[in-house]
Design an enzyme around this catalytic site. Structure first.
Site, short mmCIF file in Angstrom:
data_model
loop_
_atom_site.label_atom_id
_atom_site.label_comp_id
_atom_site.label_asym_id
_atom_site.label_seq_id
_atom_site.Cartn_x
_atom_site.Cartn_y
_atom_site.Cartn_z
N GLU A 85 -44.57 -16.93 -18.52
CA GLU A 85 -44.35 -16.14 -17.51
C GLU A 85 -44.07 -14.55 -18.05
O GLU A 85 -43.76 -14.44 -19.43
CB GLU A 85 -42.66 -16.54 -17.33
CG GLU A 85 -42.77 -17.88 -16.48
CD GLU A 85 -41.55 -18.43 -15.91
OE1 GLU A 85 -41.46 -18.76 -14.61
OE2 GLU A 85 -40.17 -17.96 -16.45
N CYS A 119 -30.22 -20.32 -23.51
CA CYS A 119 -31.43 -19.89 -23.32
C CYS A 119 -32.28 -20.88 -22.66
O CYS A 119 -32.59 -21.92 -23.39
CB CYS A 119 -32.38 -19.22 -24.41
SG CYS A 119 -33.98 -18.54 -24.14
N CYS A 173 -31.46 -21.29 -29.10
CA CYS A 173 -30.26 -20.79 -28.61
C CYS A 173 -29.62 -21.49 -27.57
O CYS A 173 -30.42 -21.82 -26.48
CB CYS A 173 -30.46 -19.33 -28.21
SG CYS A 173 -31.34 -18.48 -29.52
N CYS A 185 -32.91 -12.46 -18.28
CA CYS A 185 -32.99 -12.65 -19.82
C CYS A 185 -32.56 -14.28 -19.90
O CYS A 185 -31.62 -14.56 -19.12
CB CYS A 185 -32.03 -11.98 -20.61
SG CYS A 185 -32.31 -9.93 -20.39
N CYS A 192 -40.20 -21.89 -27.27
CA CYS A 192 -39.59 -21.27 -28.34
C CYS A 192 -38.84 -22.13 -29.28
O CYS A 192 -38.16 -23.34 -28.83
CB CYS A 192 -38.46 -20.18 -27.96
SG CYS A 192 -37.68 -19.32 -29.38
N CYS A 249 -41.90 -7.28 -18.99
CA CYS A 249 -41.16 -8.09 -19.88
C CYS A 249 -42.30 -9.25 -20.24
O CYS A 249 -42.73 -10.11 -19.35
CB CYS A 249 -39.99 -8.56 -19.28
SG CYS A 249 -39.43 -9.77 -20.55
N1 SAH Z 1 -36.41 -14.47 -28.79
C1 SAH Z 1 -36.01 -13.15 -28.62
C2 SAH Z 1 -36.55 -12.33 -27.31
C3 SAH Z 1 -36.35 -13.23 -26.08
S1 SAH Z 1 -34.94 -13.41 -25.27
C4 SAH Z 1 -34.86 -12.86 -28.90
O1 SAH Z 1 -34.04 -13.81 -28.75
O2 SAH Z 1 -34.20 -11.99 -28.82
C5 SAH Z 1 -34.38 -11.84 -24.80
C6 SAH Z 1 -32.76 -11.70 -24.77
O3 SAH Z 1 -32.09 -12.54 -23.60
C7 SAH Z 1 -31.97 -12.03 -25.99
O4 SAH Z 1 -31.33 -10.79 -26.56
C8 SAH Z 1 -31.33 -13.20 -25.60
O5 SAH Z 1 -30.52 -13.60 -26.54
C9 SAH Z 1 -31.06 -13.05 -24.35
N2 SAH Z 1 -30.77 -14.32 -23.52
C10 SAH Z 1 -31.28 -15.43 -23.58
N3 SAH Z 1 -30.43 -16.27 -22.97
C11 SAH Z 1 -29.77 -15.43 -21.75
C12 SAH Z 1 -29.05 -16.05 -20.95
N4 SAH Z 1 -28.88 -17.21 -20.61
N5 SAH Z 1 -28.25 -15.03 -20.28
C13 SAH Z 1 -28.33 -13.46 -21.04
N6 SAH Z 1 -29.13 -13.26 -21.98
C14 SAH Z 1 -29.99 -14.12 -22.57
FE1 SF4 Z 2 -35.93 -18.29 -28.26
FE2 SF4 Z 2 -34.34 -17.83 -26.38
FE3 SF4 Z 2 -33.24 -17.75 -28.53
FE4 SF4 Z 2 -34.82 -15.72 -28.00
S1 SF4 Z 2 -33.00 -16.48 -27.09
S2 SF4 Z 2 -34.82 -16.88 -29.95
S3 SF4 Z 2 -36.26 -16.86 -26.53
S4 SF4 Z 2 -34.10 -19.46 -27.68
#
Ligand code: SAH
Ligand code: SF4
Length: 353
Positions: A97, A124, A121, A346, A117, A110
């Site tokens: 995406e 996410c 997290c 995000c 990944c 983006c």
């Molecule tokens: N992997 C990298 C970049 C992709 S995620 C990282 O984790 O930084 C981009 C941003 O979106 C990160 O700051 C992540 O913590 C945030 N993010 C992930 N899931 C989210 C959610 N459900 N709501 C808001 N932000 C989120």
């Molecule tokens: Fe991976 Fe999502 Fe964590 Fe970014 S926020 S490191 S994309 S699991």
């Protein structure tokens, strides 16, 4: 895809020139191929679509180059028209995406760095789908080219030119370091997409050794670090990768990055109601970042299927922001929510198959 085939988007301009020499072509032909890719933003690399290129060049590309351009498998536009999400088909049958975001005065892409990944997290959607594979440099560049092409084809708010790239799509860019940095080098080429180094932002979950490596790059992109918590215990509960790269090690790497580059880091903080959104949490992050060149970006949690948390109220976000500004003189912004209705926000990017 035939593994022997060359992905033209994965080559720097110099490498493309050398490739053309290997094919027995003149340098002028390499320049033409390059401009077909990055100035014409060609949507089709088949020989028939390259009338400006001599027959010999087209034959070489047809015989040896990979399709390159990523096909749009699906596209969704947000109701407000500011955000477009593209599901782009990869040559191995997977998909990734990419999001086009229009803001007043700028168009931002983006871009994803991995399919899935490995970092897991908890909030996410990409993390919850697990790791599929690293993207190649060519696949990363091709996403940016796709957005540049769409911005030009459908101009609107923010203009018709791609000026900003955030490596904040699917995946952890510093887990795919080589490919990401090669892609950055290609995106920066002044004769190509010509992005400015300070218009590319790489967001990381906090891979401390890779941050130290990034600090030594000749033209590092801007760095955003996903913090979300100011203590090791709270952070590890949200970001499993914190167990591998503990907060102390991460903050030392961030300080070293800022010292080496003179750059301020953007610390991202996904705001979850009742979890990390109180004024005391703000004070904890204020103390953690004191003395560092820092800016905080609050991201109210976006809904995802696998996580039950709720987004912080706007009032809580504003109060958090005030504490950082008034008590710590720390600049803090609240991220504009974009594309939530089409799951392009995000942490909402995931491929379900
Ligand atoms: N992997 C990298 C970049 C992709 S995620 C990282 O984790 O930084 C981009 C941003 O979106 C990160 O700051 C992540 O913590 C945030 N993010 C992930 N899931 C989210 C959610 N459900 N709501 C808001 N932000 C989120
Ligand atoms: Fe991976 Fe999502 Fe964590 Fe970014 S926020 S490191 S994309 S699991």
């Amino acid at each position: 895809m035939n593994a022997e085939r060359i992905d033209l988007y994965g080559l720097t301009r110099e490498e493309l020139r050398l490739q053309c020499v290997r094919w027995g072509l003149a340098p002028v032909h390499a320049a033409k191929v390059w401009s077909h890719l990055y100035l014409d933003l060609a949507a089709d690399l088949s020989p028939a679509a390259m009338p400006k290129l001599p027959e010999r060049v087209r034959a070489c590309i047809a015989a040896a180059a990979a399709p390159g351009v990523l096909a749009t498998a699906a596209r969704t536009d947000s109701a407000d028209g500011w955000t477009r999400k593209f599901l782009l088909g990869l040559t191995d049958g997977g998909a990734v995406e990419t999001v086009l975001m229009r803001y007043p005065g700028r168009v931002t892409a983006c871009v994803s760095s991995q399919a899935g990944c490995a970092m897991g997290c908890v909030f996410c959607a990409t993390g919850q789908m697990g790791f599929r594979r690293h993207l190649t440099a060519g696949e990363i560049v091709a996403q940016a080219v796709h957005v540049a092409r769409m911005a030009r084809a459908e101009p609107g708010e923010g203009g018709d030119r791609l000026r900003n790239i955030v490596l904040m799509g699917m995946g952890e860019p510093l887990h795919n370091y080589e490919a990401v940095m090669r892609a950055v080098e290609i995106l920066l080429d002044p004769a190509g997409l010509a992005l400015a180094a300070d218009h590319i932002t790489l967001s990381t979950v906090g891979v401390a050794p890779a941050i130290l490596r990034l600090a030594r790059e000749p033209r590092p992109p801007h760095l955003a670090v996903s913090l979300h918590a100011a203590t090791q215990e709270e952070r590890a509960a949200l970001v499993p990768a914190a167990k591998r790269w503990p907060l102390e090690e991460l903050m030392a790497a961030c300080a070293a990055y800022s010292a080496a580059t003179g750059r301020r880091i953007l610390y991202e903080w996904t705001l979850i109601a009742g979890r990390n959104d109180s004024p005391d949490h703000a004070r904890a992050v204020g103390r953690l970042l004191q003395g560092l060149p820092a800016q905080v970006n609050l991201i109210p949690l976006n809904p995802t299927e696998g996580y039950g948390g709720a987004p912080a109220e706007l009032g809580a976000a504003r109060a958090f922001q005030r504490v950082l500004a008034e008590e710590f003189s720390l600049p803090c912004t609240i991220r504009q929510r974009r594309g939530i209705d089409i799951a392009a926000g995000c942490g909402q990017l995931a491929q379900t198959d």
